[in-house]
Structures are given as structure tokens and as C-alpha cells.
Scaffold this motif. Structure first.
Motif, PDB file in Angstrom:
ATOM      1  N   ASP A 140      35.664 100.873 -25.087  1.00 44.57           N
ATOM      2  CA  ASP A 140      35.457 100.470 -23.700  1.00 44.57           C
ATOM      3  C   ASP A 140      34.426  99.353 -23.643  1.00 44.57           C
ATOM      4  O   ASP A 140      33.877  98.933 -24.667  1.00 44.57           O
ATOM      5  CB  ASP A 140      35.046 101.676 -22.845  1.00 44.57           C
ATOM      6  N   ASN A 141      34.155  98.878 -22.421  1.00 39.45           N
ATOM      7  CA  ASN A 141      33.228  97.754 -22.254  1.00 39.45           C
ATOM      8  C   ASN A 141      31.818  98.197 -21.890  1.00 39.45           C
ATOM      9  O   ASN A 141      31.030  97.422 -21.364  1.00 39.45           O
ATOM     10  CB  ASN A 141      33.756  96.783 -21.207  1.00 39.45           C
ATOM     11  N   SER A 142      31.494  99.473 -22.140  1.00 39.48           N
ATOM     12  CA  SER A 142      30.143  99.956 -21.858  1.00 39.48           C
ATOM     13  C   SER A 142      29.173  99.462 -22.917  1.00 39.48           C
ATOM     14  O   SER A 142      29.568  98.921 -23.962  1.00 39.48           O
ATOM     15  CB  SER A 142      30.122 101.494 -21.827  1.00 39.48           C
ATOM     16  N   GLU A 143      27.899  99.634 -22.647  1.00 36.65           N
ATOM     17  CA  GLU A 143      26.878  99.212 -23.599  1.00 36.65           C
ATOM     18  C   GLU A 143      27.008  99.972 -24.915  1.00 36.65           C
ATOM     19  O   GLU A 143      26.709  99.439 -25.994  1.00 36.65           O
ATOM     20  CB  GLU A 143      25.486  99.441 -22.992  1.00 36.65           C
ATOM     21  N   GLU A 144      27.472 101.195 -24.848  1.00 33.74           N
ATOM     22  CA  GLU A 144      27.622 102.010 -26.053  1.00 33.74           C
ATOM     23  C   GLU A 144      28.883 101.671 -26.842  1.00 33.74           C
ATOM     24  O   GLU A 144      28.992 102.029 -28.008  1.00 33.74           O
ATOM     25  CB  GLU A 144      27.653 103.497 -25.668  1.00 33.74           C
ATOM     26  N   ASN A 203      45.294 107.315 -20.292  1.00 32.55           N
ATOM     27  CA  ASN A 203      44.672 106.000 -20.447  1.00 32.55           C
ATOM     28  C   ASN A 203      45.473 105.199 -21.481  1.00 32.55           C
ATOM     29  O   ASN A 203      45.408 105.461 -22.681  1.00 32.55           O
ATOM     30  CB  ASN A 203      43.219 106.150 -20.902  1.00 32.55           C
ATOM     31  N   PHE A 204      46.237 104.203 -20.987  1.00 33.24           N
ATOM     32  CA  PHE A 204      47.089 103.428 -21.883  1.00 33.24           C
ATOM     33  C   PHE A 204      46.293 102.424 -22.707  1.00 33.24           C
ATOM     34  O   PHE A 204      46.848 101.789 -23.605  1.00 33.24           O
ATOM     35  CB  PHE A 204      48.176 102.707 -21.075  1.00 33.24           C
ATOM     36  N   ALA A 205      44.985 102.301 -22.391  1.00 37.18           N
ATOM     37  CA  ALA A 205      44.152 101.404 -23.192  1.00 37.18           C
ATOM     38  C   ALA A 205      43.709 102.058 -24.490  1.00 37.18           C
ATOM     39  O   ALA A 205      43.164 101.398 -25.374  1.00 37.18           O
ATOM     40  CB  ALA A 205      42.922 100.961 -22.383  1.00 37.18           C
ATOM     41  N   ALA A 206      43.944 103.361 -24.607  1.00 37.82           N
ATOM     42  CA  ALA A 206      43.578 104.062 -25.839  1.00 37.82           C
ATOM     43  C   ALA A 206      44.521 103.651 -26.962  1.00 37.82           C
ATOM     44  O   ALA A 206      45.617 103.145 -26.732  1.00 37.82           O
ATOM     45  CB  ALA A 206      43.628 105.559 -25.622  1.00 37.82           C
ATOM     46  N   GLY A 207      44.085 103.881 -28.169  1.00 38.61           N
ATOM     47  CA  GLY A 207      44.902 103.519 -29.328  1.00 38.61           C
ATOM     48  C   GLY A 207      44.135 102.595 -30.256  1.00 38.61           C
ATOM     49  O   GLY A 207      42.894 102.633 -30.302  1.00 38.61           O
ATOM     50  N   THR A 208      44.838 101.773 -30.992  1.00 36.77           N
ATOM     51  CA  THR A 208      44.196 100.883 -31.957  1.00 36.77           C
ATOM     52  C   THR A 208      44.588  99.435 -31.700  1.00 36.77           C
ATOM     53  O   THR A 208      45.618  99.149 -31.077  1.00 36.77           O
ATOM     54  CB  THR A 208      44.608 101.271 -33.388  1.00 36.77           C
ATOM     55  N   ASP A 209      43.737  98.518 -32.209  1.00 32.77           N
ATOM     56  CA  ASP A 209      44.037  97.094 -32.087  1.00 32.77           C
ATOM     57  C   ASP A 209      44.914  96.646 -33.258  1.00 32.77           C
ATOM     58  O   ASP A 209      45.374  97.467 -34.054  1.00 32.77           O
ATOM     59  CB  ASP A 209      42.741  96.277 -32.007  1.00 32.77           C
ATOM     60  N   ILE A 210      45.101  95.350 -33.364  1.00 36.95           N
ATOM     61  CA  ILE A 210      46.002  94.832 -34.394  1.00 36.95           C
ATOM     62  C   ILE A 210      45.457  95.076 -35.795  1.00 36.95           C
ATOM     63  O   ILE A 210      46.201  95.032 -36.783  1.00 36.95           O
ATOM     64  CB  ILE A 210      46.258  93.332 -34.174  1.00 36.95           C
TER      65      ILE A 210
END
Length: 297
Positions: free
Chosen positions: A126-130, A112-119
Motif C-alpha cells: 500500500d501507499n502508507s508510510e509503513e 481487494n483486487f490490488a492484492a497479489g504480486t507485481d511483475i
């Protein structure tokens, strides 16, 4: 999977990404909610391997987590009972058998390339409720399969040429899907008992010519109970989706007419009684006489 909260709070402490009991209902850690893959998979492994959720490996990228569920497989056969003088008077041979096989598999996974940290250096969510932290590896399904086949099997050849055997087998397959958080459990229990007898030098007359050969008679009774249960984690429901009680009776008589021709009469009867209302009871009978001709030298 009641171990999820314990796993969630352990993840918060060991990763340092959040505080225990800071998330859903004050029971789970923030970012490690009850449907987080990082929480669910270790909780599943702990539940079905008998491990303490406080000790189970939390790193789903570590293959030792998968190996923790897999038990060593073995197969045991023992025929020493027939050497005991008192038993040898009754039986020519007695063989005991037992076997166990365990398989743990990851059906497929993707990075999952979306893993990691933001700026800001905060873990991506993720975009789930949790709003769970995104795991590095997306595992779609995992399967645990255990086979006690046989749990116990006894083959006995009596001094009077009677052959008897009985067998008990148990199998279980668990498939957990992280896409819909459903556990499909397939359980099977089977009991088999068999009888056989060889009549030596049976003489029959075919086409005016007498032939002498052994006549083999065999009868087997099998009772098999299977059940498939869908366990939905989110809804917290358990439902039998399919299953059956299958009774099978098989009988056969074999006679070797010559080294190239064998005649066999058989009767097979199967009774299938389903466990769900959408199916109906069936009974199948297959009977007849078969001739087998061997053409090779």
C-alpha cells in the motif's frame, strides 16, 4: 493490542515474505507494520479472546479465526430449591436464572483486487508510510458482543404471597474499525430489585355496586451504569466519550374491575447522571392513572 509485534514477526516467518524485526523500529517485520490489517485483526482477536499471540490464527480470510472468539451461548433455569422441605415452608417457589450470549461479527468486507504480486513476483504494497503488504480481503470493522443477561436472577414467591426478585446483568460490546484503528468499547452493568404483593379479594364500591378482585402492588428499583470508551490505537489514548448512571424507580397498583376493564395507578421516576461534562443531570417523573378496556371476546 500490544501483541502486534509478535503477530507481525510470526507472519514474516510463516509467509516467508520478509524477515522478523526488519521493519518499523526494528520491532516489526517489513511489510507487516503495526497498522497492517493482517497484523491488527489477529492481535485484536488474541487480546480479547485471551489467546496466546504465538498460537492465534493469522489467516484473516479463514472463518475459524472469527469462530475462535465466539463462545457457545447458554441459558440456565433452576427451580429445585423450592422442593427442599425447610425452604418450602417459607417460599412457594424459587427460580434461579443465568444466561450468556456471545456474538462475533464482521460488519462488511470487500475483495481487494490490488492484492497479489507485481511483475517481479514481489507482493504489492500500500501507499502508507509503513508500506504494508496488501491483504486479499479488506475488512472495515469487526464486533464482539457479550451479554450476561442475567448474570444471576432470583425470583421468589413467599408463602404469604409476597413476590421478590433481584437481578444482576453485565453487557459488553467491542467494535474495532480498521479505517481509523479505533476500538469503541461499550460496557453496561445493571442491578434490579423488585417487590410485589397481591391482596386477594379486595372489595371496592363503584357506582353503588360492590366489586371484589385482587389488588396487585409492584415496585422496582433499577441502577444501571453505562460507559463508552474510545481507544485510539495510533495515538495510544483512551477517552470516555459518553456514559451515565441511571437510577429508575417504578411503582404500580393494578385492580381488575371486570373481565373487560382494568385500572392502574403508576409512578415512574428516572434520574440520569452523565459521566461527561458536555451533558447535564436530568430527572424525569411520569405518573398518572390509566384505564384499559378490552373489547374483544
Amino acid at each position: 493490542l500490544g501483541n502486534r509485534s509478535a503477530v507481525s514477526n510470526r507472519l514474516a516467518v510463516e509467509t516467508g515474505l520478509s524477515q522478523p524485526n526488519s521493519g518499523v523500529n526494528g520491532e516489526y517485520a517489513d511489510g507487516f507494520g503495526p497498522s497492517s490489517q493482517s497484523v491488527v485483526i489477529p492481535a485484536f482477536v488474541a487480546a480479547y479472546s485471551g489467546q496466546d499471540p504465538g498460537q492465534v490464527n493469522l489467516n484473516i480470510d479463514d472463518y475459524s479465526l472469527l469462530d475462535a472468539v465466539k463462545n457457545p451461548s447458554w441459558s440456565i433455569n433452576y427451580d429445585g430449591l423450592s422442593k427442599i422441605p425447610a425452604i418450602k415452608k417459607i417460599f412457594r417457589n424459587i427460580t434461579l436464572a443465568h444466561a450468556y450470549r456471545s456474538i462475533f461479527s464482521v460488519n462488511n468486507f470487500t475483495t481487494n483486487f490490488a492484492a497479489g504480486t507485481d511483475i517481479n513476483g514481489d507482493p504489492n504494497r500500500d501507499n502508507s508510510e509503513e508500506q504494508n503488504f496488501i491483504a486479499n480481503r479488506q475488512i472495515n470493522a469487526i464486533t464482539i458482543s457479550e451479554q450476561l443477561s442475567p448474570l444471576i436472577r432470583v425470583d421468589m414467591t413467599w408463602q404469604n404471597s409476597l413476590i421478590t426478585n433481584f437481578e444482576i446483568s453485565r453487557n459488553r460490546t467491542l467494535t474495532f474499525s480498521t479505517s481509523n484503528y479505533q476500538l469503541t468499547e461499550n460496557n453496561s452493568n445493571e442491578f434490579v430489585i423488585g417487590l410485589g404483593y397481591r391482596f386477594p379479594d379486595v372489595e371496592i364500591k363503584i357506582g353503588g355496586k360492590k366489586r371484589k378482585s385482587d389488588l396487585n402492588v409492584r415496585a422496582d428499583l433499577s441502577i444501571r451504569d453505562t460507559e463508552i470508551i474510545a481507544r485510539r490505537m495510533v495515538e495510544e489514548t483512551n477517552q470516555i466519550t459518553s456514559g451515565q448512571n441511571l437510577i429508575s424507580i417504578k411503582t404500580a397498583i393494578d385492580y381488575v374491575i371486570s373481565d373487560r376493564l382494568n385500572i392502574r395507578a403508576f409512578y415512574d421516576h428516572q434520574i440520569n447522571e452523565p459521566k461527561v461534562s458536555i451533558s447535564f443531570r436530568t430527572s424525569n417523573i411520569n405518573t398518572g392513572i390509566s384505564l384499559r378496556v378490552t373489547l374483544t371476546q
